[in-house]
Motif scaffolding. Structure first.
Motif, mmCIF file in Angstrom:
data_model
loop_
_atom_site.group_PDB
_atom_site.id
_atom_site.type_symbol
_atom_site.label_atom_id
_atom_site.label_comp_id
_atom_site.label_asym_id
_atom_site.label_seq_id
_atom_site.Cartn_x
_atom_site.Cartn_y
_atom_site.Cartn_z
ATOM 1 N N UNK A 1 5.693 3.427 -10.471
ATOM 2 C CA UNK A 1 4.433 3.894 -9.885
ATOM 3 C C UNK A 1 3.744 4.884 -10.816
ATOM 4 N N UNK A 2 2.436 4.782 -10.835
ATOM 5 C CA UNK A 2 1.669 5.812 -11.550
ATOM 6 C C UNK A 2 1.600 7.020 -10.604
ATOM 7 N N UNK A 3 1.436 8.216 -11.142
ATOM 8 C CA UNK A 3 1.449 9.389 -10.257
ATOM 9 C C UNK A 3 0.422 9.286 -9.122
ATOM 10 N N UNK A 4 0.883 9.611 -7.935
ATOM 11 C CA UNK A 4 -0.001 9.602 -6.755
ATOM 12 C C UNK A 4 -0.060 11.037 -6.234
ATOM 13 N N UNK A 5 -1.244 11.515 -6.166
ATOM 14 C CA UNK A 5 -1.449 12.899 -5.750
ATOM 15 C C UNK A 5 -1.022 13.106 -4.290
ATOM 16 N N UNK A 6 -0.392 14.229 -4.038
ATOM 17 C CA UNK A 6 -0.021 14.562 -2.672
ATOM 18 C C UNK A 6 -1.193 15.168 -1.932
ATOM 19 N N UNK A 7 -0.976 15.457 -0.664
ATOM 20 C CA UNK A 7 -2.056 16.063 0.126
ATOM 21 C C UNK A 7 -2.286 17.495 -0.361
ATOM 22 N N UNK A 8 -3.509 17.848 -0.465
ATOM 23 C CA UNK A 8 -3.858 19.215 -0.857
ATOM 24 C C UNK A 8 -5.216 19.526 -0.248
ATOM 25 N N UNK A 9 -5.628 20.777 -0.278
ATOM 26 C CA UNK A 9 -6.901 21.123 0.372
ATOM 27 C C UNK A 9 -8.083 20.296 -0.141
ATOM 28 N N UNK B 279 0.866 -1.176 0.000
ATOM 29 C CA UNK B 279 0.000 0.000 0.000
ATOM 30 C C UNK B 279 0.909 1.235 0.000
ATOM 31 N N UNK B 280 0.826 2.018 -1.067
ATOM 32 C CA UNK B 280 1.662 3.225 -1.180
ATOM 33 C C UNK B 280 0.758 4.444 -1.028
ATOM 34 N N UNK B 281 1.046 5.243 -0.028
ATOM 35 C CA UNK B 281 0.249 6.460 0.193
ATOM 36 C C UNK B 281 1.147 7.672 0.127
ATOM 37 N N UNK B 282 0.643 8.682 -0.491
ATOM 38 C CA UNK B 282 1.403 9.929 -0.553
ATOM 39 C C UNK B 282 0.978 10.801 0.625
ATOM 40 N N UNK B 283 1.801 10.823 1.635
ATOM 41 C CA UNK B 283 1.494 11.583 2.853
ATOM 42 C C UNK B 283 2.095 12.984 2.798
ATOM 43 N N UNK C 217 -4.340 12.677 0.903
ATOM 44 C CA UNK C 217 -3.334 12.307 -0.095
ATOM 45 C C UNK C 217 -3.771 11.096 -0.894
ATOM 46 N N UNK C 218 -3.103 10.876 -2.005
ATOM 47 C CA UNK C 218 -3.468 9.766 -2.896
ATOM 48 C C UNK C 218 -2.927 8.434 -2.417
ATOM 49 N N UNK D 256 1.015 18.566 -6.056
ATOM 50 C CA UNK D 256 -0.253 19.147 -5.590
ATOM 51 C C UNK D 256 -1.401 18.678 -6.477
ATOM 52 N N UNK D 257 -1.138 18.655 -7.766
ATOM 53 C CA UNK D 257 -2.130 18.104 -8.704
ATOM 54 C C UNK D 257 -1.385 17.155 -9.636
ATOM 55 N N UNK D 258 -2.141 16.275 -10.226
ATOM 56 C CA UNK D 258 -1.504 15.288 -11.106
ATOM 57 C C UNK D 258 -1.216 15.853 -12.491
ATOM 58 N N UNK D 259 -1.931 16.934 -12.831
ATOM 59 C CA UNK D 259 -1.747 17.494 -14.170
ATOM 60 C C UNK D 259 -0.384 18.189 -14.275
#
Lengths: 337, 319
Positions: B105-113, B66-70, B118-119, B75-78
């Motif tokens: 890994x495919x891009x995992x979004x970081x924490x953002x508002x 399990x990979x989590x972006x903490x 996070x992703x 900030x965004x995947x784009x």
């Protein structure tokens, strides 16, 4: 209040015990201990006192408390030695697992060792009927000895995991799964000859970017008997020499065969010259114990240094014959007339 | 008897904390998602028994990670540049091959508002236990699940620019702000910009920026290969290297000159801490009075971390 606490503790214990019952139990470890076969005379067989010209039993209980099973094809031999002038071996009680050998005093038998389905090992009861002879006219009693010797094939098998440290000098800064370390084995492997330690070395070769795993294997006879060559050990318990096996010599003692593998690939074991002189055709794998001990150097195939450190399965097997003896005494007495 | 030393200690702690509060200003990120000392977090899913028992047949097993972006990047995947590899090490491929050797890994979004947690991604590796290459008995490798990923740390604290701190003008007596050292804490990344110490010199203003490895892994030079194949080739020269992408001041983003930096703007981290000194020339300051302005620092690096799991394979034989 106290009642509530007691109640809560009870419920908690109940829950905890329920949880534990779900856990998987590890399989029993059978390859431990430093004994192979163990034997004892059954109580009162032979009796402490017997009268001349009477028959009496001599019963031995032989238990396999090691981890190697002795099969019918390569059976163990129990040989009973008595003072021929005072006692005669009349019969040996045979069964499906106990056969008579080349002589009346020899019993050939098989007995299973410890396994995950039989964690205690099997045992065999071997029963002889002896007849006491006549005493000299001047003697009222005579203390006689009976010696039971067993000769059996046995094998020590050590299966362990060893770290193949591709960076033994710690030059690479990355976290390693494992590091090179020596392996002590103090509990034995369920056999009278034990591998007591393995020193691990990784020999780097800068030119080829490879390392050669090398192991110093310490072997010790930790049992109560003697090690003999796996092909000739039976002769130690046979009264008459078997012409097909040749004669036994001092070189047959303290001799065993070693085979080792790493990741299922055979290791090459370098042996001392004196061991290789024993049999030029069979020099590979022969180890000679000196003062019940020897150290053997084995090395494996080169491993690419660019791999990360990993744990590999290592197996060391020793094959040998083993012999041990047990004696007891009984008093032959003249009947009162 | 014990009261006096305890009282003295309390007073001492109070004095020390008061003094330190005077000299260093604690400045945490305005965005709560831009805090924390983690980037990617690996967890090996516990789906295996304590002891895997095999006999003759090959046994397939799945290792799930399990990979989590903490952290706060990306900030965004784009348009985000996300590089990450996951792989296993520590096992004997002859006894238990694991496939694939490594997974990008495919891009995992970081924490953002919008996504404060996070992703997340689940990565599966298929392993096969080959009993024919195992001996009857136990084989206990310590598996390492490794991840190496490119990450960024962004800090944008407000700093006070006092062009002439020794001036005796009215604006100096009651300035808008005073230049102070700032402790920044963490920025939602394993490498943190820990502290900014400000010194005003006659011709320039210096910012001493302290960089710290606050995560549980190792910082890798982004120019080095940090995949399953390249990881074993990493040397000490490839570790503890952070690329200082930019240090900008003000709304217009005036780039500051920083030193000491190696080629490609690489800053060195020694024993987990490194620093750079960035200077703002007073020629570039248009205002004569003190003012508050944002200082934006961007670091780029590869980060490698591992989690371990001991497994036991017990080969049995009934015959």
């Amino acid at each position: 209040m106290k009642k509530h606490i007691a109640c809560s503790v009870f419920i908690l214990l109940l829950l905890v015990s329920c949880g534990n019952s779900q856990q998987q139990k590890p399989l029993p470890e059978v390859r431990s201990g430093m004994d192979g076969l163990a034997m004892e005379f059954v109580k009162n067989a032979p009796p402490a006192v017997i009268f001349e010209s009477t028959s009496f039993p001599a019963i031995l209980r032989v238990k396999n408390i090691g981890a190697y099973s002795i099969s019918k094809d390569a059976s163990a031999i129990l040989s009973l030695a008595v003072e021929r002038d005072y006692t005669i071996i009349t019969t040996l009680e045979t069964s499906s697992r106990v056969e008579q050998g080349s002589d009346k005093n020899e019993a050939k038998f098989s007995v299973e060792g410890k396994s995950i389905v039989n964690t205690k090992g099997d045992e065999e009861v071997i029963s002889y009927t002896l007849t006491a002879g006549k005493l000299e006219p001047q003697s009222e009693t005579h203390i006689s000895n009976v010696i039971a010797s067993i000769c059996y094939p046995y094998s020590t098998e050590l299966v362990t995991s060893v770290c193949i440290d591709t960076d033994p000098n710690g030059l690479r800064p990355i976290k390693k799964s494992c590091s090179q370390e020596n392996l002590p084995f103090s509990a034995g492997q369920g056999a009278p000859v034990a591998i007591t330690s393995i020193e691990v070395f990784m020999l780097p070769s800068a030119d080829t970017q490879q390392i050669v795993p090398q192991f110093y294997i310490t072997i010790e006879n930790k049992g109560k008997g003697e090690v003999a060559h796996r092909n000739t050990f039976q002769q130690l318990c046979q009264r008459s020499a078997n012409p097909t096996q040749g004669s036994i010599s001092y070189q047959d003692f303290n001799t065993l065969f070693i085979t080792a593998s790493l990741s299922n690939e055979k290791l090459t074991c370098a042996l001392r010259d004196q061991a290789s002189k024993l049999d030029p055709n069979e020099k590979e794998g022969i180890v000679r114990l000196k003062s019940k001990k020897d150290v053997v150097r084995c090395f494996g195939n080169p491993v690419n240094m660019l791999l990360e450190a990993y744990t590999a399965p290592l197996k060391v097997q020793l094959d040998y014959g083993y012999t041990q003896s047990l004696a007891t005494e009984y008093t032959i007495r003249k009947p009162v007339r | 008897m014990m009261r006096f030393p305890a009282l003295h200690a309390l007073v001492l702690i109070f004095v020390i904390s008061s003094l330190s509060a005077c000299s260093i200003q604690k400045q945490t990120s305005k965005d709560p998602t831009r805090t924390g000392s983690e980037g990617l977090q690996l967890t090996l899913i516990d789906n295996l028994p304590k002891e895997i028992v095999v006999e003759k047949d090959e046994q397939p097993i799945i290792f799930s990670i399990d990979v989590r972006n903490k952290g706060a990047y990306p900030e965004t995947l784009q348009g985000a540049e996300f590089i990450g590899f996951v792989w296993f090490s520590g096992y004997d491929p002859k006894a238990m091959p694991i496939e694939p050797v490594g997974i990008a890994l495919t891009p995992i979004e970081g924490r953002n508002p919008a996504n404060p947690a996070g992703g997340q991604a689940l990565v599966d590796f298929s392993a096969k236990i080959l009993p024919q290459n195992l001996n009857v008995g136990k084989y206990s490798p310590k598996l390492l699940a490794n991840v190496c990923y490119r990450y960024q740390t962004v800090a944008n604290p407000d700093v006070c620019i006092e062009p002439d701190p020794l001036a005796t003008t009215l604006s100096r007596v009651t300035p808008v702000c005073r230049a102070k050292d700032a402790s920044l804490g963490t920025q939602g990344a394993p490498v943190a910009i820990d502290k900014i110490e400000q010194t005003t010199l006659p011709n320039e203003i210096q910012f001493k920026i302290t960089i710290k490895n606050v995560g549980k892994g190792e910082i890798v030079d982004p120019a080095a290969s940090c995949s399953s194949q390249g990881s074993a080739l990493l040397t000490r020269q490839n570790l503890d290297r952070v690329k200082v992408s930019s240090v900008k001041i003000g709304a217009e983003g005036k780039e500051l000159a920083c030193r000491p930096l190696d080629e490609n703007n690489i800053a060195r981290i020694i024993d987990g801490t490194g620093y750079i000194i960035c200077t703002l020339s007073k020629k570039d300051i248009t205002l004569k009075t003190a003012y508050v302005t944002p200082l934006t620092i961007k670091l780029e690096y590869d980060y490698k971390q591992s989690v371990e799991k001991q497994i036991t394979i017990n080969k049995i034989a009934f015959s």
